[in-house]
Design a protein around this motif. Structure first.
Motif, PDB file in Angstrom:
ATOM      1  N   ASP A  17       0.714  -1.324   0.052  1.00 47.85           N
ATOM      2  CA  ASP A  17       0.053   0.005   0.032  1.00 47.85           C
ATOM      3  C   ASP A  17       0.987   1.276  -0.057  1.00 47.85           C
ATOM      4  O   ASP A  17       1.438   1.605   1.223  1.00 47.85           O
ATOM      5  N   GLU A  19       1.353   5.454  -1.556  1.00 47.30           N
ATOM      6  CA  GLU A  19       0.508   6.303  -2.071  1.00 47.30           C
ATOM      7  C   GLU A  19       0.744   6.637  -3.687  1.00 47.30           C
ATOM      8  O   GLU A  19       2.077   6.542  -3.973  1.00 47.30           O
ATOM      9  N   TYR A  20      -0.338   7.190  -4.302  1.00 43.37           N
ATOM     10  CA  TYR A  20       0.244   7.526  -5.837  1.00 43.37           C
ATOM     11  C   TYR A  20       0.319   9.172  -5.705  1.00 43.37           C
ATOM     12  O   TYR A  20      -0.361   9.821  -5.580  1.00 43.37           O
ATOM     13  N   SER A  23      -0.874  11.582  -3.195  1.00 45.30           N
ATOM     14  CA  SER A  23      -2.267  11.850  -2.995  1.00 45.30           C
ATOM     15  C   SER A  23      -2.747  10.667  -1.870  1.00 45.30           C
ATOM     16  O   SER A  23      -2.191   9.902  -1.276  1.00 45.30           O
ATOM     17  N   TYR A  25      -4.868   8.214  -2.749  1.00 44.30           N
ATOM     18  CA  TYR A  25      -4.934   7.289  -3.460  1.00 44.30           C
ATOM     19  C   TYR A  25      -3.844   5.988  -3.491  1.00 44.30           C
ATOM     20  O   TYR A  25      -2.708   6.631  -3.426  1.00 44.30           O
ATOM     21  N   THR A  26      -4.295   4.931  -3.502  1.00 42.85           N
ATOM     22  CA  THR A  26      -2.999   3.841  -3.384  1.00 42.85           C
ATOM     23  C   THR A  26      -2.758   3.647  -4.953  1.00 42.85           C
ATOM     24  O   THR A  26      -3.152   3.695  -5.625  1.00 42.85           O
ATOM     25  N   MET A  40      -6.401  -1.795  -8.592  1.00 44.22           N
ATOM     26  CA  MET A  40      -6.772  -0.796  -7.689  1.00 44.22           C
ATOM     27  C   MET A  40      -7.205  -1.778  -6.396  1.00 44.22           C
ATOM     28  O   MET A  40      -7.523  -2.859  -6.502  1.00 44.22           O
ATOM     29  N   ILE A  44     -12.407  -0.668  -3.182  1.00 34.78           N
ATOM     30  CA  ILE A  44     -13.089   0.633  -4.097  1.00 34.78           C
ATOM     31  C   ILE A  44     -14.158   0.302  -4.849  1.00 34.78           C
ATOM     32  O   ILE A  44     -14.485  -0.464  -5.692  1.00 34.78           O
ATOM     33  N   LYS A  49     -14.679   7.297  -7.791  1.00 37.51           N
ATOM     34  CA  LYS A  49     -13.339   6.433  -7.240  1.00 37.51           C
ATOM     35  C   LYS A  49     -12.733   5.760  -8.623  1.00 37.51           C
ATOM     36  O   LYS A  49     -11.626   5.599  -8.889  1.00 37.51           O
ATOM     37  N   ILE A  52     -11.332   8.041 -11.245  1.00 34.95           N
ATOM     38  CA  ILE A  52     -10.051   8.213 -10.596  1.00 34.95           C
ATOM     39  C   ILE A  52      -9.099   7.423 -11.053  1.00 34.95           C
ATOM     40  O   ILE A  52      -7.969   7.898 -11.707  1.00 34.95           O
ATOM     41  N   TYR A  53      -9.366   5.988 -10.704  1.00 31.45           N
ATOM     42  CA  TYR A  53      -8.275   4.957 -11.057  1.00 31.45           C
ATOM     43  C   TYR A  53      -8.166   4.827 -12.762  1.00 31.45           C
ATOM     44  O   TYR A  53      -7.092   4.741 -13.211  1.00 31.45           O
ATOM     45  N   ILE A  56      -5.613   7.394 -13.742  1.00 35.21           N
ATOM     46  CA  ILE A  56      -4.353   7.169 -12.955  1.00 35.21           C
ATOM     47  C   ILE A  56      -3.760   5.759 -14.191  1.00 35.21           C
ATOM     48  O   ILE A  56      -2.600   6.168 -14.469  1.00 35.21           O
TER      49      ILE A  56
END
Length: 68
Positions: A17, A19-20, A23, A25-26, A40, A44, A49, A52-53, A56
């Protein structure tokens, strides 16, 4: 450690785990089954959400030159 799910093959696995980009987010980790970075945290849910991924994953694909 956190549980991940791969968006491409559906494989569930544990990964670190982290952070991205500083942020909340993982960061996605590479799926051990299919090699995709489109992963992800498995907890989630919800449209926002997921969106968002998707952003990413686009960023990761661009950096790796995997745009189609």
């Amino acid at each position: 450690m956190i549980k991940f799910v791969c968006d491409d093959c559906g494989h569930k696995f544990e990964g670190m785990d982290c952070e991205y980009c500083a942020s909340v987010y993982t960061a996605p980790v590479k799926c051990p089954k299919c090699g995709s970075w489109h992963t992800m945290p498995s907890g989630i849910n919800g449209f926002f959400k997921r969106k968002i991924y998707n952003m990413i994953w686009e960023s990761i694909d661009e950096r790796q030159g995997n745009t189609e």
